[in-house]
Design an enzyme around this catalytic site. Structure first.
Site, short mmCIF file in Angstrom:
data_model
loop_
_atom_site.label_atom_id
_atom_site.label_comp_id
_atom_site.label_asym_id
_atom_site.label_seq_id
_atom_site.Cartn_x
_atom_site.Cartn_y
_atom_site.Cartn_z
N ALA A 70 9.12 -43.19 118.77
CA ALA A 70 9.25 -42.54 117.47
C ALA A 70 10.45 -43.03 116.68
CB ALA A 70 9.31 -41.03 117.65
N THR A 71 11.53 -43.37 117.36
CA THR A 71 12.71 -43.84 116.63
C THR A 71 12.34 -45.11 115.86
OG1 THR A 71 14.23 -42.85 118.20
CG2 THR A 71 15.09 -44.67 116.89
N ASN A 150 12.00 -30.20 116.61
CA ASN A 150 12.22 -30.36 118.04
C ASN A 150 13.21 -29.38 118.64
OD1 ASN A 150 13.74 -32.17 116.22
ND2 ASN A 150 14.93 -32.63 118.04
N SER A 197 5.98 -40.63 119.96
CA SER A 197 6.40 -41.36 121.17
C SER A 197 5.47 -41.05 122.32
CB SER A 197 7.79 -40.88 121.61
OG SER A 197 8.80 -41.59 121.00
N GLY A 198 5.23 -42.02 123.20
CA GLY A 198 4.37 -41.80 124.36
C GLY A 198 4.96 -40.86 125.39
N HIS A 199 6.29 -40.94 125.58
CA HIS A 199 6.87 -40.22 126.74
C HIS A 199 6.91 -38.70 126.57
CE1 HIS A 199 11.00 -39.33 125.17
NE2 HIS A 199 10.70 -40.30 124.33
N THR A 235 5.75 -60.10 121.47
CA THR A 235 4.62 -60.08 122.38
C THR A 235 4.20 -58.64 122.70
OG1 THR A 235 5.34 -62.16 123.34
CG2 THR A 235 3.85 -60.81 124.69
N CYS A 321 19.07 -35.55 122.18
CA CYS A 321 19.73 -36.65 121.48
C CYS A 321 21.13 -36.28 121.04
CB CYS A 321 18.93 -37.04 120.24
SG CYS A 321 17.21 -37.10 120.60
N1 PMP Z 1 11.46 -37.27 116.30
C1 PMP Z 1 11.47 -36.11 116.97
C2 PMP Z 1 11.02 -34.87 116.26
C3 PMP Z 1 11.88 -36.06 118.30
O1 PMP Z 1 11.88 -34.90 118.96
C4 PMP Z 1 12.32 -37.25 118.93
C5 PMP Z 1 12.80 -37.25 120.36
N2 PMP Z 1 13.70 -36.22 120.67
C6 PMP Z 1 12.28 -38.45 118.19
C7 PMP Z 1 11.84 -38.42 116.90
C8 PMP Z 1 12.72 -39.75 118.80
O2 PMP Z 1 11.90 -40.11 119.86
P1 PMP Z 1 12.28 -41.32 120.81
O3 PMP Z 1 13.64 -41.00 121.35
O4 PMP Z 1 11.23 -41.30 121.85
O5 PMP Z 1 12.28 -42.56 119.97
#
Ligand code: PMP
Length: 378
Positions: A70-71, A150, A197-199, A235, A321
């Site tokens: 997502a970042t 979040n 994000s996948g994780h 790639t 974060c």
């Molecule tokens: N957006 C939101 C709302 C999130 O909760 C997060 C992860 N805490 C992110 C973006 C960033 O995700 P990632 O660290 O997997 O890039």
């Protein structure tokens, strides 16, 4: 027993996801851009994964850009549109509740001369839609608003926001859906760009998707071999991209079951926590049941979170974060809470695989720790 209530930070990958990753990485290791039989086979598998992801999200396969998470997706969507549109439009709009991967991008663009607007919201998580309407005009290229916050779990009304944006401007709406995928259904006709994000959904760290609708134009951030339709050179990681398709399938097919489990646990915890004198529940009733944020008025949130961790109970203070930084929640601060609340909040977040028994142990342990540890909020 380990009690993990930090699912908004990440969850353990599903074993089927790991299996996909291993099988694809070993059997289809060839570069999907190579001009030979093995390369063509890899490309076929990559495109099959793209088709599956598109189907689960109800969009077209050529609208899927695989990313590292997502970042990256947030950076690509926001900077990509701004760079593309900078000659004609210089205003961008977001909310004060966004993740740093949106807010910091806005701050950087502000330094580059873009005009930025940060929307307010209240303690009930209601976004100021009048402020949005007033800020919309022909100079706005992008509105970026998260679907679910979040830290506190606010659900922002993406459908309504999309309509407002379209009625009052020709800006694109980008939705950070990192906390929404696997928790809510986000209609595909309510955004122009969407990231996750996948994780966070049982996939692997380093995988992610940016959905970019066909009518959206943006500049890539990375120049190179032109993979992902030129939007994300480098790639392709076939193993990660296929593992994300598996994670998405599992998270979507278990959505109802996980949601009802999480509602039960959330209700139980809300009831129990509301009986503890010094607890203030900060997630409004309208928040997603997957996130429950509360604050302590007599103890430091960080000290209690550490004590819980020493008892094998894992929770967050603010988001993963930023929790190692200032220790205060800007999301609660901007909502209008007092310092004692935004400096001492604790976030519980769930996936739907938790049990009431674990919730009960959490409450018992919290009560014991609040008695054992001297009040230390000044
Ligand atoms: N957006 C939101 C709302 C999130 O909760 C997060 C992860 N805490 C992110 C973006 C960033 O995700 P990632 O660290 O997997 O890039």
């Amino acid at each position: 027993m380990e009690i993990y209530f930090d699912c908004s930070a990440t969850i353990k990958p599903y074993s089927e996801v790991l299996k996909t990753f291993e099988t694809v990485s070993l059997d289809d290791f060839a570069n999907s851009a190579s001009n030979h039989g093995l390369g063509y086979k890899s490309l076929t598998i990559l495109e099959k994964a793209r088709k599956q992801v598109a189907k689960y999200l109800n969009v077209q396969p050529d609208e899927i850009i695989f990313t590292s998470g997502a970042t990256e997706g947030n950076n690509l969507a926001i900077k990509g549109v701004c760079h593309r549109e900078k000659k004609h439009k210089k205003t961008i709009i977001t909310t004060k509740a966004e993740h740093p991967s949106v807010l910091e991008v806005f701050h950087a663009l502000e330094t580059d001369g873009f005009k930025t607007v940060y929307l307010d919201y209240n303690k009930d998580g209601q976004l100021d839609l009048n402020q949005l309407k007033q800020a919309l005009n022909d100079d706005v290229s992008l509105v970026s608003i998260m679907a679910i916050n979040n830290e506190v779990g606010y659900i922002f009304p993406i459908d309504k926001i999309y309509k407002l944006v379209k009625e009052n401007s020709d800006a694109y709406l980008h939705v950070d859906a990192t906390q929404a995928i696997g928790k809510e259904i986000l209609p595909s006709d309510s955004y122009d760009l969407m990231t996750f994000s996948g994780h966070k959904i049982g996939g692997l760290k380093g995988s992610g998707v940016l959905v970019k609708k066909r009518k959206v134009y943006l500049d890539p951030l990375i120049d190179g071999g032109g993979q992902e339709s030129g939007y994300r050179s480098g790639t392709s990681s076939l193993g990660l991209d296929c593992s994300l398709a598996t994670a998405l399938r599992i998270t979507m097919s278990t959505l109802d079951e996980r949601t009802s489990k999480v509602k039960e646990i959330n209700n139980y915890l809300r009831n129990e926590l509301s009986l503890i004198k010094e607890v203030v529940i900060t997630s409004p009733k309208s928040a997603t049941p997957f996130i429950l944020n509360f604050a302590l008025t007599e103890h430091k949130g960080s000290i209690i979170a550490e004590a819980l961790s020493n008892n094998n109970i894992y929770v967050s203070t603010t988001s993963a974060c930023s929790s190692r930084q200032a220790g205060e929640s800007y999301v609660l601060k901007e909502a209008g809470f007092d310092p004692v609340i935004y400096k001492n909040s604790i976030r519980l977040s769930f996936s739907g695989f938790e049990t009431i028994e674990k919730a009960r142990i959490f409450v018992e342990t919290l009560k014991r720790l609040l008695k054992e540890i001297k009040p230390n909020v000044n």
